[in-house]
Each structure stands twice: as structure tokens, then as C-alpha cells.
Design a protein around this motif. Structure first.
Motif, PDB file in Angstrom:
ATOM      1  N   LYS A 117      13.951 -44.143 -11.204  1.00  0.00           N
ATOM      2  CA  LYS A 117      14.953 -43.354 -10.498  1.00  0.00           C
ATOM      3  C   LYS A 117      14.723 -43.313  -8.996  1.00  0.00           C
ATOM      4  O   LYS A 117      15.679 -43.248  -8.218  1.00  0.00           O
ATOM      5  CB  LYS A 117      14.984 -41.933 -11.055  1.00  0.00           C
ATOM      6  N   GLU A 119      13.758 -40.901  -7.092  1.00  0.00           N
ATOM      7  CA  GLU A 119      14.385 -39.723  -6.499  1.00  0.00           C
ATOM      8  C   GLU A 119      13.607 -39.274  -5.260  1.00  0.00           C
ATOM      9  O   GLU A 119      12.379 -39.351  -5.225  1.00  0.00           O
ATOM     10  CB  GLU A 119      14.447 -38.589  -7.525  1.00  0.00           C
ATOM     11  N   GLU A 121      12.429 -36.449  -2.583  1.00  0.00           N
ATOM     12  CA  GLU A 121      12.193 -35.030  -2.331  1.00  0.00           C
ATOM     13  C   GLU A 121      11.964 -34.838  -0.836  1.00  0.00           C
ATOM     14  O   GLU A 121      11.053 -35.416  -0.254  1.00  0.00           O
ATOM     15  CB  GLU A 121      10.965 -34.573  -3.122  1.00  0.00           C
ATOM     16  N   SER A 147      15.715 -46.062  -0.594  1.00  0.00           N
ATOM     17  CA  SER A 147      16.119 -44.720  -1.041  1.00  0.00           C
ATOM     18  C   SER A 147      15.754 -43.649  -0.025  1.00  0.00           C
ATOM     19  O   SER A 147      16.560 -42.764   0.291  1.00  0.00           O
ATOM     20  CB  SER A 147      15.470 -44.406  -2.388  1.00  0.00           C
TER      21      SER A 147
END
Length: 232
Positions: A117, A119, A121, A147
Motif C-alpha cells: 500500500k 501509505e 503518514e 508516494s
């Protein structure tokens, strides 16, 4: 400086023997943290010199001790905002600011999660207000999946519309560049070299490892708190 024909406004410095020599030292697994940090500072400084070649200049009159002559000033150099992505970009920023000494500096703390993923933060954002005459330089050594930088660039846009937005890195993977350019086609990207690909964990190959860990040491993972003994 070489423009990569796969994308618009994407440049590498593979034609610079000096920059390639610094990169070679950074890639070497035997290069320690001190030399690694110094290498990032050098890269930031010399890449900044190259970026000034793309900036707007103005002809001025100057008095030498003997007579009047013409010189130039790099107008854009006085209107720069450097956004530093913690923690790996700190030495890179140090090099950039040696050339862009008037720069206002922003800080973003962004951590990329694990595959698949990835992701992001983002715990801390402190960016100065951006003016229309500004050149924004986002410093992040490794452009891997893209990302982190797409998230940072989204955040930067909240603070104003600059004259130019530039991403400066050490290495990039084609996948990361493609992701950034798909969302921010006008962003310019300057890196020492564009590497081959990403592995399944999102690391650049051949790469140089984790730039943050190599510059500042790998974080210690403690399962229990260390015992503290006080002397009475």
C-alpha cells in the motif's frame, strides 16, 4: 545536465563526472554515516549550482576599482523556498542553502508505510507562505514509489502558487517519476541519476539503501526499556 526524453522537465547529472563520483561514494556500502552525510551536502551544493543555470538573471552595472562594467545577478536565487522532507533530506538541504542562502525553509515529516500500500503518514508540516515570484525546491534524496513526494506536493500547494516547483533528489526510479508527473505535470525534477527500477519492497535498484538510516544511523528497536542505574 541531461533532460530525460521519457518525461518533460526531468533532468539528471550523469554528464557530470564530479557528481557521479560523489554518487559512487554514496552507493558504496562501506561508506560510513559521516562520509555519507558529507556526500549529501556536496550533492546539494553542486546540484544547486546547476539549477541556477535555469534561473532568470538580470544584467547590472558594477564599478570595479578601475572602471564600470556589466555583471549579472540571479534574480530567482533571492526568492527560494526549500521544503525539507525529514529526515534524510537534512544534509541535502544544507548543501542547497549554501547556494540559496536567502531561502526560507519549510519542514515536512513524512513516513512511507510498507508494501504493497505504501501509505504515507505525515506527522509535522511547517511551510512558509509561498509567493508568486518564489521557486519552491522540495528536497528528498530518494524518489522511489513517488508516494511521499506526491503527498508532500499536495501539502505544498496549500501555501500558495509559486513561479516554479522543483523536486531535488539523489536517485529516482522511473516508477516514482511517472507517478509524480501524472499528478503534477509542471513539476520539474532534478536528480543525480535515474536508476533502473524498484524492488517489491519499494527500494530503488541498484540504489544506495535507506538514505536516512545511512546518514543518521538505523533506529534502535527496543522490545524492553533499558535499565537505568542511578549513583547515590
Amino acid at each position: 545536465m541531461i533532460e530525460d526524453k521519457r518525461w518533460e522537465k526531468v533532468y539528471s547529472f550523469e554528464d557530470s563526472p564530479f557528481i557521479m563520483e560523489i554518487l559512487t561514494q554514496l552507493r558504496d556500502k562501506n561508506t560510513g554515516s559521516i562520509a555519507f552525510r558529507k556526500g549529501l551536502v556536496k550533492l546539494g551544493r553542486y546540484m544547486a549550482y546547476e539549477i541556477t543555470k535555469t534561473m532568470e538573471t538580470e544584467t547590472v552595472k558594477v564599478e570595479t576599482p578601475l572602471e564600470e562594467t556589466e555583471g549579472i545577478i540571479v534574480k530567482d536565487r533571492r526568492n527560494v523556498v526549500i521544503v525539507t522532507v525529514l529526515r534524510a533530506a537534512i544534509p541535502l538541504m544544507e548543501g542547497l542553502i549554501k547556494v540559496f542562502e536567502h531561502a526560507r525553509v519549510g519542514i515536512v515529516s513524512a513516513v512511507r508505510g510498507k508494501a504493497p500500500k505504501f501509505e504515507i503518514e505525515m506527522d509535522y508540516v511547517k511551510i512558509p507562505q509561498i509567493k508568486p515570484e518564489d521557486t519552491v525546491i522540495v528536497a528528498d534524496p530518494m524518489i522511489a514509489t513517488g508516494s511521499t513526494l506526491t503527498k508532500v506536493l499536495e501539502e505544498v500547494k496549500k501555501y500558495g502558487e509559486p513561479k516554479r516547483t522543483i523536486v531535488v533528489g539523489v536517485l529516482a526510479a522511473p516508477e516514482g517519476i511517472t507517478k509524480i508527473k501524472s499528478k503534477f505535470p509542471d513539476v520539474e525534477i532534478f536528480v543525480a541519476k535515474i536508476d533502473r527500477e524498484l524492488d517489491d519492497k519499494g527500494y530503488i535498484l541498484p540504489g544506495l539503501g535507506d538514505a536516512g538510516d545511512r546518514a543518521f544511523g538505523e533506529p534502535l528497536k527496543l522490545t524492553t526499556l533499558p535499565q537505568v542505574h542511578y549513583i547515590e
